[in-house]
Each structure stands twice: as C-alpha cells, then as structure tokens.
Design a protein around this motif. Sequence first.
Motif, mmCIF file in Angstrom:
data_model
loop_
_atom_site.group_PDB
_atom_site.id
_atom_site.type_symbol
_atom_site.label_atom_id
_atom_site.label_comp_id
_atom_site.label_asym_id
_atom_site.label_seq_id
_atom_site.Cartn_x
_atom_site.Cartn_y
_atom_site.Cartn_z
ATOM 1 N N GLN A 1 0.022 -10.858 -46.452
ATOM 2 C CA GLN A 1 1.179 -10.034 -46.806
ATOM 3 C C GLN A 1 1.172 -9.578 -48.263
ATOM 4 O O GLN A 1 2.171 -9.050 -48.757
ATOM 5 N N LYS A 2 0.046 -9.750 -48.941
ATOM 6 C CA LYS A 2 -0.064 -9.260 -50.316
ATOM 7 C C LYS A 2 -0.128 -7.741 -50.326
ATOM 8 O O LYS A 2 -0.815 -7.128 -49.517
ATOM 9 N N HIS A 3 0.599 -7.126 -51.243
ATOM 10 C CA HIS A 3 0.458 -5.695 -51.487
ATOM 11 C C HIS A 3 -0.803 -5.462 -52.313
ATOM 12 O O HIS A 3 -1.324 -6.380 -52.957
ATOM 13 N N LEU A 4 -1.271 -4.211 -52.317
ATOM 14 C CA LEU A 4 -2.356 -3.861 -53.218
ATOM 15 C C LEU A 4 -1.890 -4.074 -54.654
ATOM 16 O O LEU A 4 -0.800 -3.653 -55.038
ATOM 17 N N GLY A 5 -2.702 -4.741 -55.422
ATOM 18 C CA GLY A 5 -2.345 -4.985 -56.812
ATOM 19 C C GLY A 5 -1.610 -6.288 -57.041
ATOM 20 O O GLY A 5 -1.306 -6.632 -58.184
ATOM 21 N N THR A 6 -1.305 -7.031 -55.976
ATOM 22 C CA THR A 6 -0.663 -8.329 -56.151
ATOM 23 C C THR A 6 -1.651 -9.431 -55.792
ATOM 24 O O THR A 6 -2.652 -9.200 -55.115
ATOM 25 N N THR A 7 -1.364 -10.638 -56.251
ATOM 26 C CA THR A 7 -2.310 -11.738 -56.072
ATOM 27 C C THR A 7 -1.820 -12.825 -55.124
ATOM 28 O O THR A 7 -2.609 -13.666 -54.695
ATOM 29 N N SER A 8 -0.529 -12.829 -54.791
ATOM 30 C CA SER A 8 -0.024 -13.834 -53.853
ATOM 31 C C SER A 8 1.262 -13.344 -53.199
ATOM 32 O O SER A 8 1.996 -12.532 -53.768
ATOM 33 N N LEU B 1 1.153 -19.438 -38.145
ATOM 34 C CA LEU B 1 2.574 -19.708 -37.953
ATOM 35 C C LEU B 1 3.132 -18.909 -36.782
ATOM 36 O O LEU B 1 3.920 -19.415 -35.992
ATOM 37 N N GLY B 2 2.732 -17.639 -36.664
ATOM 38 C CA GLY B 2 3.209 -16.790 -35.578
ATOM 39 C C GLY B 2 3.339 -15.351 -36.025
ATOM 40 O O GLY B 2 2.824 -14.950 -37.068
ATOM 41 N N LEU B 3 4.038 -14.547 -35.223
ATOM 42 C CA LEU B 3 4.344 -13.163 -35.563
ATOM 43 C C LEU B 3 5.746 -13.106 -36.157
ATOM 44 O O LEU B 3 6.619 -13.895 -35.786
ATOM 45 N N GLY B 4 5.963 -12.168 -37.080
ATOM 46 C CA GLY B 4 7.260 -12.080 -37.732
ATOM 47 C C GLY B 4 7.854 -10.687 -37.663
ATOM 48 O O GLY B 4 7.132 -9.693 -37.589
ATOM 49 N N GLU B 5 9.172 -10.618 -37.684
ATOM 50 C CA GLU B 5 9.881 -9.343 -37.740
ATOM 51 C C GLU B 5 11.032 -9.461 -38.729
ATOM 52 O O GLU B 5 11.828 -10.403 -38.674
ATOM 53 N N ASN B 6 11.088 -8.501 -39.656
ATOM 54 C CA ASN B 6 12.172 -8.435 -40.647
ATOM 55 C C ASN B 6 12.223 -9.668 -41.550
ATOM 56 O O ASN B 6 13.292 -10.033 -42.042
ATOM 57 N N LEU B 7 11.074 -10.299 -41.780
ATOM 58 C CA LEU B 7 11.032 -11.445 -42.686
ATOM 59 C C LEU B 7 10.682 -10.942 -44.083
ATOM 60 O O LEU B 7 9.609 -10.372 -44.290
ATOM 61 N N PRO B 8 11.553 -11.136 -45.069
ATOM 62 C CA PRO B 8 11.292 -10.623 -46.418
ATOM 63 C C PRO B 8 10.166 -11.381 -47.115
ATOM 64 O O PRO B 8 10.050 -12.599 -46.989
ATOM 65 N N VAL B 9 9.346 -10.630 -47.847
ATOM 66 C CA VAL B 9 8.165 -11.180 -48.519
ATOM 67 C C VAL B 9 8.365 -11.148 -50.030
ATOM 68 O O VAL B 9 8.861 -10.170 -50.590
ATOM 69 N N ARG B 10 7.935 -12.217 -50.679
ATOM 70 C CA ARG B 10 8.007 -12.347 -52.137
ATOM 71 C C ARG B 10 6.588 -12.183 -52.683
ATOM 72 O O ARG B 10 5.680 -12.902 -52.279
ATOM 73 N N ASN B 11 6.378 -11.223 -53.604
ATOM 74 C CA ASN B 11 5.040 -10.935 -54.119
ATOM 75 C C ASN B 11 4.923 -11.231 -55.613
ATOM 76 O O ASN B 11 5.861 -10.988 -56.385
ATOM 77 N N TYR B 12 3.743 -11.737 -55.994
ATOM 78 C CA TYR B 12 3.452 -12.053 -57.391
ATOM 79 C C TYR B 12 2.130 -11.423 -57.810
ATOM 80 O O TYR B 12 1.224 -11.227 -56.990
ATOM 81 N N THR B 13 2.030 -11.120 -59.095
ATOM 82 C CA THR B 13 0.765 -10.715 -59.701
ATOM 83 C C THR B 13 0.480 -11.664 -60.857
ATOM 84 O O THR B 13 1.179 -11.639 -61.874
ATOM 85 N N HIS B 14 -0.499 -12.538 -60.653
ATOM 86 C CA HIS B 14 -0.874 -13.545 -61.660
ATOM 87 C C HIS B 14 0.353 -14.308 -62.163
ATOM 88 O O HIS B 14 0.556 -14.483 -63.370
ATOM 89 N N GLY B 15 1.181 -14.745 -61.216
ATOM 90 C CA GLY B 15 2.336 -15.564 -61.555
ATOM 91 C C GLY B 15 3.593 -14.801 -61.907
ATOM 92 O O GLY B 15 4.668 -15.399 -62.035
#
Length: 250
Positions: free
Chosen positions: A103-110, A49-63
């Motif tokens: 963009q997943k954090h450690l411990g997250t799945t998506s 898609l490209g490079l991003g700046e200040n784009l908020p990320v939504r993280n999930y762990t197994h839903g």
Amino acid sequence: MFRNKFIKLLTAATFAVVGIGTVNTISSTSTVQASAFHYLRKDHKLVTLGLGENLPVRNYTHGELVQKDDPKDENTYCDTISPLRTRGWKYINGIKYYNIPSQKHLGTTSAYIAAKYFTKKYNDMSYLTVYRVNSKIKALSDDMDNTDDGMWYGKGDIILVNNFSLWNHDKYVDTISPMQDGKHNADGWFTPQEANFGGELTHEDFKNHCSKASANTKFLLNHGEDWYTNSSLARGGMYHKGHFYKVYSR
C-alpha cells in the motif's frame, strides 16, 4: 438499492488503485512516537491478512508522515483488489498498526493500516446470500423509481441477495446478478463491461421463484476469476483467483 460497495468495486471494468500517484508531504509535521517493530514470523516472511475495502492507509517517507490515515478521506483508502499482507506490527502514538508494503505510494517508504480493522467487527459478510433462480422472472430496475425496464432472471441463474432488504422488510428484495437477459453465468457469458446488474424483486416473486443456493454454488465475478459462495460468506470472505481471503470492510 444494493448496499454492498465491495461487490461494485470488485466488478468494475477498471480499478482505482491506491498507490499509483505520488503523495505530497502534509503541511504540519506530527509528532510520532513509534514502538519497536514486531515480526509475526521468525523468518520475516509476509503473512496474508485478507482483502480490504475503505481501510485508511498511513504513509511515511523515511520516517516522515506524508499521509494520515483519515477514515473520512477516500483518497487514503487501500487498494480493494490486492490481498493485504504484512510482516509485522508496531505501535504508533499508542495505536497498533500493521505494516502493509503493497500500500505504499510512489515516493513513500512505508505504509500502515490500523490493526483494529482486521477484527471480526469489520469482517461480517452475513448480509449477503447466494440464491438460485428456479423459474424465469422479471426484475424491476435498481433505480429510485424501480421502473419496469429491468432485466430477466432465467431459470438456473445465480444471484446475490442483500439480506438487509429481507431483515428490514423493505418494499423490494435487493439482488445483483452477473448475467443479462436469462444468460446463465455457468455458460461463461458476462456483460461487455464485466460488471454486475442490480435488480429488485417483490417479496412474493422472490419467495416463489428463488431458493438459497447450495454451500459451494459460485456467484462469479470478473470473468470467473473471483467468486462468492454461501460457504465463503459464512467464513467472512470470498475466493480471489482460486484462493480464499477474508474481507475486511468499513
């Protein structure tokens, strides 16, 4: 003062990469209504898609939602140096999101970023232009007082200009340069911190000593691994390690 945060993030000596730490589950569980996942390619390969700046990320762990994509919380912002790639998208609570595995954090799945950020509205680089210095000129410091202890721009130096300072008829023209004391960036000389220096020029000095660079003249970043050109800016992006990427910024 120079307004382009993306420049300063890319040229810092170290990067605060989102995704290194772990995430604590948010206290209140949100009801999530997600649609089926839609792949962009039949072979399910990643699409850049490209490079991003200040784009908020939504993280999930197994839903389970563990990080909301809060645009006011900089701790949720995406990594600014890694290209954002996706295999596809889905609707979450009626909003279209791209799945961004990097963009997943450690411990997250998506991890997901809202698709609205990958549109022309957030892909405008017209406020930047690459210029060439035609004769030696002293720049004022990029501080609140514009003190006379700034750096020298030498003949042939390549600088980046914040067009807002021209369009708004500010007192000074905002510039930024990856070299110091007349050292031409084509010589491969960079500051010890690999950072950029900001400087202010009077409109008269800017007019008399600077001219717009050619379409493919490089404004170098990060020891020459990355660069802007007027051609890349017109296309809404930059070169990162030899590859062109669009830049999406909030």
